[in-house]
Design a protein around this motif. Structure first.
Motif: not given
Length: 221
Positions: A56-63
């Motif tokens: 998913t897109a979350n696998d490529f995101s960090f906050s």
């Protein structure tokens, strides 16, 4: 002629073998999102790859890089590293990122990244930075201001020191999904189990009491 032909054959086979075992710096697929579940992944470059159908897109995101790190320590600095362990989508892509926070006169002590070159970008503060080459150990050093960039070659000992009276902030890009870090003083005097004091006494030409003090100071509590 038969002898020459045989040697040529051996040389060609050796060359082919070296090509087969050579490191491929580029991924051979669009992505390989890291996953710890070995039953549902494929092993590539040190991590198992998640089933692309489950990505998913979350696998490529960090906050969170907008949040200052805790600099309440003896050296007055903090490194928030975003590597493959925090951002699974970095797996096989050969890159990572770090936020570096400094108190006034805070220091990121001499250290190395065994698997990555570092590109250091100053956002706030005035920094004295430098790295030391392999023998004969020449120092390259420079004072950096806001907007300046400096590169630390892979594997070389380097440091960043905020020499201003205000807080310092920098970001760093590293040429590895997991560059690693070896902080020199911690590694030498704080290893577990400790290095034999006699080795350190002779290596650094120090008194035994000084070595014992340093080992006590740097050994993890």
């Amino acid at each position: 002629m038969k002898g020459v032909s045989f040697l040529m054959t051996v040389a060609i086979l050796a060359l082919a073998s070296s090509f087969v075992s050579a490191y491929d710096p580029s991924p051979l697929q669009d992505f390989c999102v890291a996953i710890n579940d070995i039953k549902s992944g494929v092993f590539v470059n040190g991590k198992f790859c998640k089933d692309p159908a489950q990505v998913t897109a979350n696998d490529f995101s960090f906050s969170g890089l907008n949040i200052p790190g805790n600099t309440g320590n003896k050296v007055g600095s903090n490194v928030t590293l975003v590597n493959v362990d925090k951002l699974p989508g970095l797996n096989t892509l050969g890159i990572s990122l770090a936020r570096l926070d400094f108190t006034p006169y805070g220091l990121n002590p001499p250290h190395t990244h065994p698997r990555g070159t570092e590109l250091f970008v100053v956002i706030e503060g005035t920094f004295l930075v430098g790295f030391v080459t392999s023998n004969p150990n020449k120092l390259f050093t420079k004072v950096l201001n806001k907007g300046d960039v400096f590169v630390f070659p892979i594997g070389l000992i380097h440091f960043q020191f905020n020499i201003g009276e205000t807080i310092g902030l920098a970001f760093a890009g590293l040429s590895s999904q997991n560059p690693g870090v070896i902080t020199i003083a911690n590694a030498v005097f704080g290893s577990v189990p400790p290095i034999n004091p006699d080795v350190l006494i002779k290596a650094f030409q120090l008194d035994k009491n000084v070595v014992e003090y340093l080992q006590k100071a740097f050994t993890p509590k």
